[in-house]
Write a protein that holds these residues in place. Structure first.
Motif, mmCIF file in Angstrom:
data_model
loop_
_atom_site.group_PDB
_atom_site.id
_atom_site.type_symbol
_atom_site.label_atom_id
_atom_site.label_comp_id
_atom_site.label_asym_id
_atom_site.label_seq_id
_atom_site.Cartn_x
_atom_site.Cartn_y
_atom_site.Cartn_z
ATOM 1 N N ARG A 75 0.815 -1.210 0.000
ATOM 2 C CA ARG A 75 0.000 0.000 0.000
ATOM 3 C C ARG A 75 0.849 1.261 0.000
ATOM 4 N NH1 ARG A 75 -1.161 3.781 3.420
ATOM 5 N NH2 ARG A 75 -0.071 2.725 5.122
ATOM 6 N N GLU A 80 -2.655 0.948 -4.585
ATOM 7 C CA GLU A 80 -3.804 1.652 -5.158
ATOM 8 C C GLU A 80 -3.575 1.972 -6.627
ATOM 9 O OE1 GLU A 80 -6.787 2.149 -3.910
ATOM 10 O OE2 GLU A 80 -6.181 1.073 -2.091
ATOM 11 N N LEU A 118 -5.354 -0.319 5.721
ATOM 12 C CA LEU A 118 -5.964 -1.161 4.697
ATOM 13 C C LEU A 118 -7.417 -1.465 5.044
ATOM 14 C CD1 LEU A 118 -3.233 -3.841 3.915
ATOM 15 C CD2 LEU A 118 -4.042 -2.045 2.385
#
Length: 298
Positions: A75, A80, A118
């Motif tokens: 992440r 993303e 998350l």
């Protein structure tokens, strides 16, 4: 452990979402963070920015995932963007790194916790099939915390419909006493290998550089100890040694690999990184796929 978790919004993923048709795991890791920045810094002038790290991860995923059964992305730098840009090839399972890294004790990654930023249910709804948690094993304490974190992580994954992957790694004691890295690999499996994780990611015993009989015996012990299927990682194993180490591990009960450095690390030093990924890194990954297809036992 939290009492409740959101219900999954789509069907639960399974290990099959991470496997090749042969049943073997041939998974790519691009979740390295500050360690990757340091590796990149060896090959370029000036600071390695977050954008440099992110762009390499996305480029590597785009080029290599057509040849992998799954890919692990973090992440902090790229998860993303990888989802938004649809860089993961069809048929390659997406694994989200669920670990938050902190430098400590003179180590780039000295402390690890579950990444609370998350949203596991959202990740599953957007196509992720698994999450991975790094667990630092030290011989001088911390067992209660490690076990609790692992059990919580497994429960989070289960309730989000995600496959749970744990990655215990052997680290030096904090009290400065002498230690045996390989003994730590085995002790970590003893402590964490039966806590319910769907897949166990193990360091290669002896980094694959002891006598074949010693490496094989250690792998047999891991197979007896770990309750789930298990795979090997490549950190610490020389690139030219890793294919043979994977073969030995699989012949003694491992089910494949989840590795990054052995595939793409040497591409970082190329004058044309993208071309090196398309040729040499793809070649290394395809060779490893052949190894696991041949040596993983049905």
């Amino acid at each position: 452990m939290p009492a409740e978790y959101p219900a999954p919004t789509t069907a639960a993923a399974t290990l099959a979402d991470l496997q090749r048709p042969s049943g073997a795991f041939a998974m790519l890791a691009v979740d390295q963070r500050e360690a990757l920045r340091n590796m990149m810094a060896e090959h370029q002038d000036g600071a390695v920015t977050d954008e440099h790290v992110r762009d390499f991860k996305l480029q590597a995923a785009r080029i290599l995932t057509p040849h992998a059964s799954a890919v692990l992305i973090d992440r902090q730098f790229a998860l993303e963007e990888a989802i938004a840009q649809n860089v993961v090839a069809p048929g390659c399972g997406l694994i989200a790194a669920a670990d938050h890294f902190e430098p400590a004790y003179g180590e780039v990654v000295g402390k690890v916790s579950i990444d609370r930023a998350l949203d596991p249910a959202s990740l599953r709804a957007r196509g992720a099939v698994a999450m991975k948690l790094l667990v630092l094993y030290r011989p001088d304490g911390g067992a209660e915390e490690r076990i609790a974190m692992t059990e919580e992580f497994v429960e989070i994954c289960r309730n989000a419909g995600l496959v749970s992957i744990i990655e215990p790694v052997s680290r030096k004691p904090l009290d400065g006493s002498q230690w045996d890295w390989n003994a730590g690999v085995m002790a970590a499996a003893d402590e964490l290998g039966s806590l319910g994780a769907d897949l166990y990611k193990a360091e290669v015993p002896f980094h694959g550089q002891a006598a074949e009989s010693e490496v094989r015996e250690a792998c047999r012990r891991l197979s007896r100890t770990i309750a789930s299927p298990w795979v090997v990682l490549s950190s610490g194993v020389p690139q030219d040694v890793f294919p043979q180490a994977v073969a030995w591990a699989c012949e003694e009960g491992a089910s494949g690999f989840l590795a990054g450095r052995a595939v793409w690390a040497s591409s970082l030093g190329s004058s044309d990184v993208a071309e090196d990924l398309r040729t040499n890194a793809v070649g290394r990954l395809e060779r490893l796929c052949g190894v696991v297809d041949t040596h993983v036992k049905a």
